[in-house]
Design a protein around this motif. Sequence first.
Motif, PDB file in Angstrom:
ATOM      1  N   SER A 392      68.365 -27.172-118.037  1.00  0.00           N
ATOM      2  CA  SER A 392      67.941 -28.567-118.163  1.00  0.00           C
ATOM      3  C   SER A 392      66.468 -28.658-118.547  1.00  0.00           C
ATOM      4  CB  SER A 392      68.186 -29.297-116.840  1.00  0.00           C
ATOM      5  OG  SER A 392      67.713 -30.620-116.896  1.00  0.00           O
ATOM      6  N   ALA A 393      65.642 -27.785-117.961  1.00  0.00           N
ATOM      7  CA  ALA A 393      64.212 -27.806-118.270  1.00  0.00           C
ATOM      8  C   ALA A 393      63.957 -27.505-119.744  1.00  0.00           C
ATOM      9  CB  ALA A 393      63.474 -26.802-117.386  1.00  0.00           C
ATOM     10  N   GLU A 394      64.781 -26.654-120.332  1.00  0.00           N
ATOM     11  CA  GLU A 394      64.626 -26.305-121.747  1.00  0.00           C
ATOM     12  C   GLU A 394      65.442 -27.216-122.661  1.00  0.00           C
ATOM     13  OE1 GLU A 394      62.565 -24.199-122.949  1.00  0.00           O
ATOM     14  OE2 GLU A 394      61.895 -23.274-121.082  1.00  0.00           O
ATOM     15  N   LYS A 395      66.165 -28.179-122.051  1.00  0.00           N
ATOM     16  CA  LYS A 395      66.972 -29.147-122.802  1.00  0.00           C
ATOM     17  C   LYS A 395      67.984 -28.458-123.720  1.00  0.00           C
ATOM     18  CE  LYS A 395      63.283 -32.601-122.681  1.00  0.00           C
ATOM     19  NZ  LYS A 395      62.387 -33.494-123.454  1.00  0.00           N
ATOM     20  N   LEU A 396      68.701 -27.512-123.120  1.00  0.00           N
ATOM     21  CA  LEU A 396      69.716 -26.771-123.856  1.00  0.00           C
ATOM     22  C   LEU A 396      71.109 -27.246-123.468  1.00  0.00           C
ATOM     23  CD1 LEU A 396      68.246 -23.162-123.488  1.00  0.00           C
ATOM     24  CD2 LEU A 396      68.096 -24.656-125.495  1.00  0.00           C
ATOM     25  N   LYS A 397      72.063 -26.952-124.314  1.00  0.00           N
ATOM     26  CA  LYS A 397      73.449 -27.326-124.057  1.00  0.00           C
ATOM     27  C   LYS A 397      74.072 -26.333-123.086  1.00  0.00           C
ATOM     28  CE  LYS A 397      77.832 -28.221-126.417  1.00  0.00           C
ATOM     29  NZ  LYS A 397      78.542 -28.196-127.734  1.00  0.00           N
TER      30      LYS A 397
END
Length: 546
Positions: A392-397
Amino acid sequence: MDLFACDSMLNSLRLVETKKANVNWYTYTHETRLVLLASGLQCKTFNGFQLSTAGVVRLPRFEMTMARSESNSKPILSAGDLHLVTVYGRIYCLQVDREAMLLHLYRFYRDAVVQQGSLPIYSSKLSVNVVDNLLLVHQIDAKVVIIYDLFVDSRAPVSAPLPLLWRGYQGSDTSSQAANKEIESSESSTSNENILMYEDGWTFLVPDLILDQTNKVLWKIHLDLEAISASSSDRTSLLEFLQRRKLEANKAKQLCLGIARDIILERRPATQVTQAIDVLVTAYSYSVKAGTYKEIKNEKATASTPTAGASPDNERHRPSGSNIDEDVEMNLSSGSKENMFCANEQQESQLSSPAISPDELYKFVFASVEEMMVEESEYLVAIITEFLRSISAEKLKVDLNIYVMTIRLLAYSKRFAELSLFTTNKIIEPSKEVAFQLLESGRQNQNIKVRKLGLDMLRQLSLHHDYISSLVQDGYYLEALRYAQKHKVTSVRSSLFLEAAFASNDLQHLAAILRVLSELIPGFKETSEYYTFYGLLNDTSSSVAV
């Protein structure tokens, strides 16, 4: 220092420029395009020039550090005490100080030359190589190699000192190899038994070659990442190290996956596992944002095949021929060096990357340990939670299967309150697969609240058909019918309600469904479905009126 231009048409040299300087001796490498001119009584004062297509760049004059001897005499620096190398696109000069038994590091910038620490040496004779941006310091007297990664601030070795061994040599355990040598001349018939390690006839050539004049062969140095991993105790630092490797990226990737599995199976502290996962997620995120990650599918590997250079380095190689700039980033010419590779090695170098996607972490780490960790689901859920935080912190799927696994683990350990919190707080993102797992877990554990979480999720996602089917499966026929009418769902067959009611052996439900369908659907009493189930109803019990 005379600079000439080569005239290929006339097959001659033409004097372009002469630079006068006091020179005792000089050193030059084609890799760095840098020439250093030594002067002074101790030969420790240097003028530097870098050659480029734009001309000659003159570097500031600088002096090197030299310790005094015990007799208080002033040692004299020789050309053999200097080594010019390029690491992560940065030019360094390494100076051997035998009196202090140190290897001093000097980094070149456009307007300055800065000493950046020193490395201890343990041999009066040493040489250096660079392989995959790693500095290999050969302690020739001790016949070992000490490996340093100058990318990190620490000047500690990557691993314990390791031997230099032959590739495929049967006389020793291959797992202890640090760097293997491969004959570059196919015509050589030299056998391993006739070759001594670190012979006097060896000449070390930067970056990664050894010229063996005695046996008339040219060796190429390769890294044994397995041996380096086996001799490293700090798993987090090891993962960072492996994620920066490019030449054997596939091997580095497999080692990273193995390390991630092992630290979970060994029940290492959650903070340590979290740090390891953060390293892998951050490295993948960087490669995606840099546009260097490219996913391919093949039979052997899963996933990532970015172009060369997909490591999370803040400083990267630039095209050949670049000059010293503020960070002095220089590269090899793409010609002669790459010709040393065979075609397969060159292709693998271009098509592989150590970056690991979240899908691969799920498939090869979490899914592979789930069965073995099911009795310790609380620990595994804590690790997965930190993994989701990092994603979530890296905004990944996120792979939806990781959510499904989390639900299974929480339900198995009867932690239904936490499961509800995970769902309502969107730690577990809503999806069709997640909703179905909630329904299944609720059914298996006979927990109405968990099943309701699944039903509510289907409704929130406007998955009308699945929501109605689930209501019918739970016996809520009339509620399902009213929902279908309200939302004008036409994809659900009327026979679904009738068959479910008949299978429940509840004639009152069947009669009620027939009555409601007759009211909702014009002409329903004229359909074959009505006659079929109306007949079954009458045959079963004539006491029920429709």
